[in-house]
Write an enzyme that holds these catalytic residues in place. Structure first.
Site, mmCIF file in Angstrom:
data_model
loop_
_atom_site.group_PDB
_atom_site.id
_atom_site.type_symbol
_atom_site.label_atom_id
_atom_site.label_comp_id
_atom_site.label_asym_id
_atom_site.label_seq_id
_atom_site.Cartn_x
_atom_site.Cartn_y
_atom_site.Cartn_z
ATOM 1 N N SER A 19 0.730 -1.541 0.106
ATOM 2 C CA SER A 19 -0.046 0.019 0.033
ATOM 3 C C SER A 19 0.739 1.191 -0.047
ATOM 4 C CB SER A 19 -0.859 -0.065 1.385
ATOM 5 O OG SER A 19 -1.521 1.308 1.398
ATOM 6 N N LYS A 70 -13.951 -4.468 2.636
ATOM 7 C CA LYS A 70 -14.632 -3.436 2.534
ATOM 8 C C LYS A 70 -16.257 -3.974 2.648
ATOM 9 C CE LYS A 70 -11.928 -0.684 -0.578
ATOM 10 N NZ LYS A 70 -11.951 -0.123 -1.904
ATOM 11 N N SER A 130 -16.641 -4.464 -14.377
ATOM 12 C CA SER A 130 -18.064 -4.461 -13.684
ATOM 13 C C SER A 130 -17.809 -5.044 -12.160
ATOM 14 C CB SER A 130 -19.010 -5.355 -14.273
ATOM 15 O OG SER A 130 -18.543 -6.496 -14.487
ATOM 16 N N GLY A 131 -16.752 -4.472 -11.520
ATOM 17 C CA GLY A 131 -16.224 -4.906 -10.097
ATOM 18 C C GLY A 131 -16.651 -3.695 -9.105
ATOM 19 N N GLY A 252 -4.328 6.723 -12.670
ATOM 20 C CA GLY A 252 -4.827 6.337 -11.210
ATOM 21 C C GLY A 252 -4.154 7.034 -9.882
HETATM 22 P P1 NAP Z 1 -12.763 -5.972 -8.907
HETATM 23 O O1 NAP Z 1 -13.716 -5.658 -7.853
HETATM 24 O O2 NAP Z 1 -11.742 -7.578 -8.793
HETATM 25 O O3 NAP Z 1 -13.092 -5.716 -10.158
HETATM 26 C C1 NAP Z 1 -12.340 -5.949 -11.489
HETATM 27 C C2 NAP Z 1 -13.156 -5.966 -12.770
HETATM 28 O O4 NAP Z 1 -12.218 -6.268 -13.907
HETATM 29 C C3 NAP Z 1 -14.036 -7.266 -12.987
HETATM 30 O O5 NAP Z 1 -15.148 -7.053 -13.445
HETATM 31 C C4 NAP Z 1 -13.304 -8.218 -13.515
HETATM 32 O O6 NAP Z 1 -14.029 -9.146 -14.110
HETATM 33 C C5 NAP Z 1 -12.429 -7.440 -14.480
HETATM 34 N N1 NAP Z 1 -11.272 -8.085 -14.791
HETATM 35 C C6 NAP Z 1 -10.250 -8.652 -14.207
HETATM 36 N N2 NAP Z 1 -9.209 -9.074 -15.089
HETATM 37 C C7 NAP Z 1 -9.644 -8.788 -16.266
HETATM 38 C C8 NAP Z 1 -9.116 -9.502 -17.178
HETATM 39 N N3 NAP Z 1 -7.834 -9.934 -17.563
HETATM 40 N N4 NAP Z 1 -9.693 -9.104 -18.689
HETATM 41 C C9 NAP Z 1 -10.579 -8.227 -18.313
HETATM 42 N N5 NAP Z 1 -11.391 -7.948 -17.183
HETATM 43 C C10 NAP Z 1 -10.757 -8.343 -16.339
HETATM 44 O O7 NAP Z 1 -11.432 -4.839 -8.490
HETATM 45 P P2 NAP Z 1 -11.653 -3.273 -8.123
HETATM 46 O O8 NAP Z 1 -11.589 -3.247 -6.819
HETATM 47 O O9 NAP Z 1 -12.809 -3.165 -9.017
HETATM 48 O O10 NAP Z 1 -10.455 -2.578 -8.764
HETATM 49 C C11 NAP Z 1 -10.051 -2.795 -10.002
HETATM 50 C C12 NAP Z 1 -9.040 -1.925 -10.278
HETATM 51 O O11 NAP Z 1 -8.895 -0.559 -9.907
HETATM 52 C C13 NAP Z 1 -7.470 -2.494 -9.752
HETATM 53 O O12 NAP Z 1 -6.642 -2.405 -10.674
HETATM 54 C C14 NAP Z 1 -7.377 -1.521 -8.592
HETATM 55 O O13 NAP Z 1 -6.153 -1.265 -8.293
HETATM 56 C C15 NAP Z 1 -8.023 0.003 -9.294
HETATM 57 N N6 NAP Z 1 -8.469 0.870 -8.020
HETATM 58 C C16 NAP Z 1 -7.680 2.027 -8.158
HETATM 59 C C17 NAP Z 1 -8.043 3.009 -7.115
HETATM 60 C C18 NAP Z 1 -7.374 4.258 -7.327
HETATM 61 O O14 NAP Z 1 -7.294 5.134 -6.089
HETATM 62 N N7 NAP Z 1 -6.648 4.724 -8.079
HETATM 63 C C19 NAP Z 1 -9.273 2.561 -6.462
HETATM 64 C C20 NAP Z 1 -9.932 1.556 -6.627
HETATM 65 C C21 NAP Z 1 -9.521 0.680 -7.434
HETATM 66 P P3 NAP Z 1 -14.162 -10.756 -13.419
HETATM 67 O O15 NAP Z 1 -15.213 -10.753 -12.637
HETATM 68 O O16 NAP Z 1 -14.532 -11.740 -14.440
HETATM 69 O O17 NAP Z 1 -12.918 -11.277 -12.651
#
Ligand code: NAP
Length: 286
Positions: A19, A70, A130-131, A252
């Protein structure tokens, strides 16, 4: 200086060793002259309740909550803000006057911060993934008065649920990543936001990957702003590709800093926290 009066704020998650929050939060606490430090505490699922209850008793001034807690933390809060309820995720806690945990979510404010700075509101947006983060992004786009949102995902069930959740608030359309209609929507999009982890720093063989492969991006126009939530590496392969096409890009890091800035403001009852202090600390570190 850390003395016997110094108190603390902590990040609770598993893992937490990667982190960047301690770097930017400690820089801000020092700048503001607060007698507080920020630490990261790894916490297994089965210990969450015990740790949160113990922290109440030892002068902890606030918490950030990250993966995988969370949602689980909802049951341990006595107060939950409307935005955390809406997003079904809590990332920030503080103790209320009864010494009970009060939870909120600062991700939406974090996401919209760079767009507001650019004065960028309205228009059509495309969200990839869509996460959990997609939920904050869609809420942010609604708050910024975007008129139409399309969400592209490989996961039909989470996509359907997401669309159902927001369809009474905005014109929103879900597409699977192999749907040919995505090409027209890419062409028309004013903003595209990647919320998938594709492009994150991992192993060397994954270094040049882009969400849904390079051909997915063939109809991208230079007028489109592309925002990738990933902050390591910054820029990602996607943002490098889009910048070469002439697009404005946002990484990001700004969202990460802005959500941290909003959390610190929540812990300190509205103290103004300078963005550049936290941002500079991270840039120096990375
Ligand atoms: P999450 O809940 O796991 O959602 C990830 C999404 O991406 C899901 O829809 C997943 O689909 C899809 N995905 C994963 N691997 C994939 C692939 N190889 N090809 C296509 N789609 C894929 O994660 P999250 O919490 O939303 O976080 C997502 C990203 O955002 C991370 O990289 C995180 O570090 C970043 N983030 C950044 C910030 C910031 O402050 N900058 C804040 C929050 C998150 P499936 O359900 O099919 O796996």
């Amino acid at each position: 200086m850390i003395t016997s009066k110094t108190s603390f704020i902590a990040l609770i998650g598993n893992p937490v060793s990667h982190s960047l929050s301690p770097i930017m939060q400690n820089a801000a606490l020092q700048y503001l002259g607060l007698d507080l430090i920020y630490i990261a505490i790894p916490c297994e699922n089965e210990n969450l309740e015990l740790i949160l209850n113990s922290l109440k008793k030892i002068n902890c001034k606030g918490l950030n909550i990250t993966i995988p807690h969370k949602q689980k933390v909802f049951d341990l809060c006595k107060e939950i803000s409307p935005i955390a309820n809406k997003l079904k995720a809590i990332n920030t806690l503080k103790l209320n006057h009864k010494k009970e945990w009060s939870g909120t979510n600062t991700d939406v404010e974090g996401f919209i911060y760079p767009l507001r700075t650019l004065n960028f509101t309205k228009g059509q947006a495309m969200v990839l993934g869509s996460g959990g983060a997609a939920r904050s992004v869609i809420q942010g786009l609604i708050d910024l008065n975007f008129t139409m949102i399309s969400v592209v995902s490989r996961n039909k069930s989470s996509l359907d649920e997401l669309i159902k959740n927001f369809s009474n608030q905005i014109e929103i359309k879900g597409l699977l990543s192999n749907d040919f209609q995505a090409q027209n929507l890419i062409e028309d999009a004013d903003l595209i936001v990647n919320t998938t982890p594709v492009g994150m720093k991992k192993t060397t063989y994954e270094i040049n990957v882009m969400p849904y492969g390079e051909t997915f991006w063939r109809s991208l126009k230079s007028k489109t702003i592309v925002y990738d939530l990933i902050y390591n590496p910054a820029p990602t392969p996607l943002l490098k590709f889009c910048a070469k096409k002439g697009c404005m890009t946002i990484d990001g890091l700004q969202m990460l800093v802005a959500q941290g800035m909003k959390s610190l403001s929540f812990w300190t009852n509205g103290l103004e926290v300078p963005f550049h202090i936290m941002n500079d600390a991270l840039k120096k570190y990375l």
